[in-house]
Scaffold this motif. Structure first.
Motif, PDB file in Angstrom:
ATOM      1  N   MET A 154       1.109  -0.980   0.051  1.00  0.00           N
ATOM      2  CA  MET A 154      -0.080   0.055   0.667  1.00  0.00           C
ATOM      3  C   MET A 154       0.378   1.104  -0.132  1.00  0.00           C
ATOM      4  SD  MET A 154      -2.840   0.934  -0.006  1.00  0.00           S
ATOM      5  CE  MET A 154      -3.900  -1.171  -0.028  1.00  0.00           C
ATOM      6  N   SER A 155       1.922   1.372   0.676  1.00  0.00           N
ATOM      7  CA  SER A 155       2.723   2.152   0.453  1.00  0.00           C
ATOM      8  C   SER A 155       3.556   3.021  -1.217  1.00  0.00           C
ATOM      9  CB  SER A 155       4.032   1.894   1.614  1.00  0.00           C
ATOM     10  OG  SER A 155       3.689   2.126   3.107  1.00  0.00           O
ATOM     11  N   TYR A 156       4.044   1.646  -1.483  1.00  0.00           N
ATOM     12  CA  TYR A 156       4.530   2.119  -2.857  1.00  0.00           C
ATOM     13  C   TYR A 156       2.843   2.611  -3.545  1.00  0.00           C
ATOM     14  CZ  TYR A 156       6.034   0.559  -7.784  1.00  0.00           C
ATOM     15  OH  TYR A 156       6.227   0.997  -8.827  1.00  0.00           O
ATOM     16  N   TRP A 157       2.188   1.987  -3.533  1.00  0.00           N
ATOM     17  CA  TRP A 157       0.828   2.316  -4.952  1.00  0.00           C
ATOM     18  C   TRP A 157       0.193   3.433  -3.904  1.00  0.00           C
ATOM     19  CZ3 TRP A 157       0.906   0.388  -9.113  1.00  0.00           C
ATOM     20  CH2 TRP A 157       1.727  -0.878  -9.709  1.00  0.00           C
ATOM     21  N   ALA A 158       0.306   3.762  -2.642  1.00  0.00           N
ATOM     22  CA  ALA A 158       0.185   5.386  -2.881  1.00  0.00           C
ATOM     23  C   ALA A 158       0.696   5.949  -3.282  1.00  0.00           C
ATOM     24  CB  ALA A 158      -0.341   5.436  -1.154  1.00  0.00           C
ATOM     25  N   ALA A 159       2.470   5.665  -3.192  1.00  0.00           N
ATOM     26  CA  ALA A 159       2.948   6.794  -3.503  1.00  0.00           C
ATOM     27  C   ALA A 159       3.158   6.959  -5.182  1.00  0.00           C
ATOM     28  CB  ALA A 159       4.461   6.479  -3.133  1.00  0.00           C
ATOM     29  N   THR A 160       2.818   5.779  -5.724  1.00  0.00           N
ATOM     30  CA  THR A 160       2.153   5.758  -7.262  1.00  0.00           C
ATOM     31  C   THR A 160       1.454   6.743  -7.481  1.00  0.00           C
ATOM     32  OG1 THR A 160       3.513   4.047  -7.270  1.00  0.00           O
ATOM     33  CG2 THR A 160       2.402   4.295  -9.053  1.00  0.00           C
ATOM     34  N   VAL A 161       0.512   6.746  -7.032  1.00  0.00           N
ATOM     35  CA  VAL A 161      -0.745   7.521  -7.116  1.00  0.00           C
ATOM     36  C   VAL A 161      -0.577   9.202  -7.191  1.00  0.00           C
ATOM     37  CG1 VAL A 161      -3.785   7.360  -6.664  1.00  0.00           C
ATOM     38  CG2 VAL A 161      -2.492   5.376  -6.673  1.00  0.00           C
ATOM     39  N   ILE A 162      -0.377   9.258  -5.553  1.00  0.00           N
ATOM     40  CA  ILE A 162      -0.170  10.878  -5.300  1.00  0.00           C
ATOM     41  C   ILE A 162       0.883  10.828  -5.599  1.00  0.00           C
ATOM     42  CG2 ILE A 162       0.087  11.993  -3.350  1.00  0.00           C
ATOM     43  CD1 ILE A 162      -2.467  10.914  -2.971  1.00  0.00           C
ATOM     44  N   THR A 163       1.999  10.643  -6.345  1.00  0.00           N
ATOM     45  CA  THR A 163       3.207  11.725  -6.739  1.00  0.00           C
ATOM     46  C   THR A 163       2.434  11.838  -8.906  1.00  0.00           C
ATOM     47  OG1 THR A 163       4.002   9.925  -7.487  1.00  0.00           O
ATOM     48  CG2 THR A 163       4.965  10.658  -5.197  1.00  0.00           C
ATOM     49  N   SER A 164       1.436  10.857  -8.776  1.00  0.00           N
ATOM     50  CA  SER A 164       1.910  10.268 -10.602  1.00  0.00           C
ATOM     51  C   SER A 164       0.357  12.197 -10.425  1.00  0.00           C
ATOM     52  CB  SER A 164       0.807   9.768 -10.917  1.00  0.00           C
ATOM     53  OG  SER A 164      -0.473   9.404 -10.326  1.00  0.00           O
ATOM     54  N   LEU A 165      -0.248  12.407  -9.234  1.00  0.00           N
ATOM     55  CA  LEU A 165      -1.284  13.329  -9.867  1.00  0.00           C
ATOM     56  C   LEU A 165      -0.530  14.541 -10.349  1.00  0.00           C
ATOM     57  CD1 LEU A 165      -4.050  12.956  -6.590  1.00  0.00           C
ATOM     58  CD2 LEU A 165      -3.778  12.548  -8.614  1.00  0.00           C
ATOM     59  N   PHE A 166       0.881  14.880  -9.694  1.00  0.00           N
ATOM     60  CA  PHE A 166       1.486  16.677  -9.884  1.00  0.00           C
ATOM     61  C   PHE A 166       1.726  16.242 -11.711  1.00  0.00           C
ATOM     62  CE2 PHE A 166       2.934  15.487  -5.281  1.00  0.00           C
ATOM     63  CZ  PHE A 166       2.474  16.655  -5.078  1.00  0.00           C
ATOM     64  N   GLY A 167       1.712  14.666 -11.646  1.00  0.00           N
ATOM     65  CA  GLY A 167       1.881  15.628 -13.777  1.00  0.00           C
ATOM     66  C   GLY A 167       1.264  15.732 -14.269  1.00  0.00           C
ATOM     67  N   SER A 168      -0.452  16.173 -13.893  1.00  0.00           N
ATOM     68  CA  SER A 168      -1.088  16.499 -14.095  1.00  0.00           C
ATOM     69  C   SER A 168      -1.066  18.171 -13.909  1.00  0.00           C
ATOM     70  CB  SER A 168      -2.399  16.603 -13.901  1.00  0.00           C
ATOM     71  OG  SER A 168      -2.742  17.041 -12.762  1.00  0.00           O
ATOM     72  N   SER A 274       1.233  -5.165   4.685  1.00  0.00           N
ATOM     73  CA  SER A 274       2.340  -5.915   5.329  1.00  0.00           C
ATOM     74  C   SER A 274       3.124  -7.909   4.836  1.00  0.00           C
ATOM     75  CB  SER A 274       0.986  -6.855   5.909  1.00  0.00           C
ATOM     76  OG  SER A 274       0.455  -6.580   7.574  1.00  0.00           O
ATOM     77  N   SER A 275       2.958  -6.693   2.996  1.00  0.00           N
ATOM     78  CA  SER A 275       3.906  -7.537   2.395  1.00  0.00           C
ATOM     79  C   SER A 275       4.907  -6.456   1.700  1.00  0.00           C
ATOM     80  CB  SER A 275       2.994  -8.213   1.548  1.00  0.00           C
ATOM     81  OG  SER A 275       1.985  -7.493   0.636  1.00  0.00           O
ATOM     82  N   PRO A 276       5.789  -7.072   1.321  1.00  0.00           N
ATOM     83  CA  PRO A 276       6.891  -5.313   0.897  1.00  0.00           C
ATOM     84  C   PRO A 276       6.675  -5.356  -0.507  1.00  0.00           C
ATOM     85  CG  PRO A 276       7.362  -8.349   0.426  1.00  0.00           C
ATOM     86  CD  PRO A 276       6.739  -8.464   1.286  1.00  0.00           C
ATOM     87  N   ALA A 277       6.566  -4.322  -1.204  1.00  0.00           N
ATOM     88  CA  ALA A 277       6.428  -4.097  -1.916  1.00  0.00           C
ATOM     89  C   ALA A 277       6.269  -4.396  -3.383  1.00  0.00           C
ATOM     90  CB  ALA A 277       6.698  -1.853  -2.415  1.00  0.00           C
TER      91      ALA A 277
END
Length: 420
Positions: A154-168, A274-277
């Motif tokens: 969840m940490s990895y994909w939260a970072a992916t989703v939120i940071t991709s917002l800046f691309g807009s 609870s599982s690695p990225a």
């Protein structure tokens, strides 16, 4: 006596020497012992002390965790597990830090809602309010950065989703996103940047807190009546009256905190974390921490990415303009019968957004009240969120007839005693 308050007089040679060179004891005495405080402050004015306590907890536990954490994409998850399993009392330190973030946001949300209800943003406390909102925004950034560090799914994909917002964002979006990523995708360079920023932000928060307290002590506390103090009859020294009150309610808050730490440390943690990225496996549902859910619901309610980012940024900065948007001359909602209804509607809208943000995408699209999909409920709640600041505050203050306010804080008490 100075302005009715005792003057600090050092009694020992060491304190006299220190007072003549660095008057720190005098500062503490003037600002935290005999400081005149409105006598009618209630439980809702204890959350400032709670926030200071949890800020200290987060800094101390964060320093200990930083000694063992490894900011590398291949080692970060294992280092967190090592802290929990191998480091002496590492499980306790991590639980205190993770649960402390939850308690921190509980206190700050109650603190902000109290400020809105009692009109603590109105003159002459505009700077106090603005600094408070900036502290909240710094907390949001710090919490998001910290949520990424365990480097679970969840940490990895939260970072992916939120940071991709800046691309807009126009013009700077792609460059800003690549800088945050440290490349062309979320990876180890991203984690290193987030770790560096996460360790820096507490110093920014501490600086803002110092300015916040300084500005507060210049203009004085607001109070539930929303009226200015009128002499010594309206105030009490901060110590022991309010230090004892704050300590009592803080102890109750800490009991709840301890119960979560020892009995339900993972109650609010996503099982996916609870599982690695794994960049090759996308979780069924990507959700942020509970304190971001209202903003997440706003983002999901808007079908266009750029518009969603604009709404998200607007939700963060709208409270900054509250001192100038509210046109009423009366501060407290105690004496504004119509504003009370709109305020509780605002609270209900925020809670509704939080609930919608916690629901799976399928439920948001297909379930709702009276066959209305939750996505439309979220859009209505988002619209009301903005309407409260940009329509209700400016218009209602001009048409509402407030109730009479007392001339002094002590007046209601004196009237009751006379009637008795």
């Amino acid at each position: 006596m100075a302005d009715g308050q005792p003057i600090y007089r050092p009694k020992h040679g060491l304190t006299r020497w220190l007072d003549s060179r660095l008057p720190l004891p005098r500062l503490v005495y003037d600002q935290f012992v005999v400081y005149p405080t409105p006598r009618n402050l209630n439980i809702w004015y204890t959350f400032g002390a709670m926030l200071a306590f949890f800020l200290a907890v987060q800094i101390v536990t964060g320093i200990v965790l930083a000694m063992h954490y490894v900011a590398d994409g291949s080692l970060a998850f294992a280092s967190v597990q090592n802290i929990v399993r191998e480091v002496s009392y590492g499980w306790l330190i991590r639980s205190l830090h993770a649960t402390g973030a939850t308690m921190f946001f509980v206190a700050v949300y109650l603190h902000l809602f109290r400020g809105l209800y009692y009109g603590s943003y109105k003159a002459p406390r505009e700077i106090v309010w603005i600094l408070g909102v900036l502290i909240y925004l710094a907390m949001v950034a710090t919490a998001f950065l910290g949520y990424v560090l365990p480097w679970g799914q969840m940490s990895y994909w939260a970072a992916t989703v939120i940071t991709s917002l800046f691309g807009s964002l126009p013009l700077v979006g792609d460059s800003l996103t690549q800088w945050l990523w440290g490349g062309y995708a979320v990876g180890s360079p991203t984690l290193t940047r987030f770790y560096a920023l996460h360790t820096l932000m507490p110093f920014v928060i501490c600086a803002l807190v110092a300015l916040h307290i300084w500005a507060l002590h210049v203009v004085g506390n607001n109070n539930p009546a929303g009226i200015d103090v009128a002499g010594e009859q309206d105030t009490l020294p901060f110590h022991p009256y309010f230090t004892v009150k704050d300590a009592f309610f803080l102890s109750l808050f800490v009991i709840v905190y301890a119960a979560l730490v020892f009995y339900a440390p993972d109650a609010l943690v996503s099982p996916d974390n609870s599982s690695p990225a794994n960049p090759l496996v996308t979780p069924a549902e990507i959700q942020p921490e509970w304190y971001f859910l209202p903003y997440y619901a706003m983002l999901r309610a808007i079908p266009f990415k750029l518009l969603g980012v604009a709404v998200l940024l607007g939700a963060f900065i709208s409270p900054l303009f509250a001192p100038w948007l509210d046109s009423s001359k009366v501060r407290s909602c105690r004496y504004r019968p119509l504003m009370r209804w709109f305020f509780w509607g605002f609270v209900a809208a925020c809670l509704t957004l939080g609930y919608i943000g916690s629901q799976p995408v399928a439920a948001v699209l297909h379930l709702g009240v009276a066959s209305l999909p939750l996505v439309w409920v979220g859009r209505c709640a988002t619209l009301y969120f903005f309407a409260y600041f940009w329509l209700v505050m400016p218009i209602l203050g001009r048409i509402e007839v407030p109730d009479p306010t007392p001339e002094t804080i002590a007046q209601p008490v004196l009237i009751k005693e006379g009637a008795a």
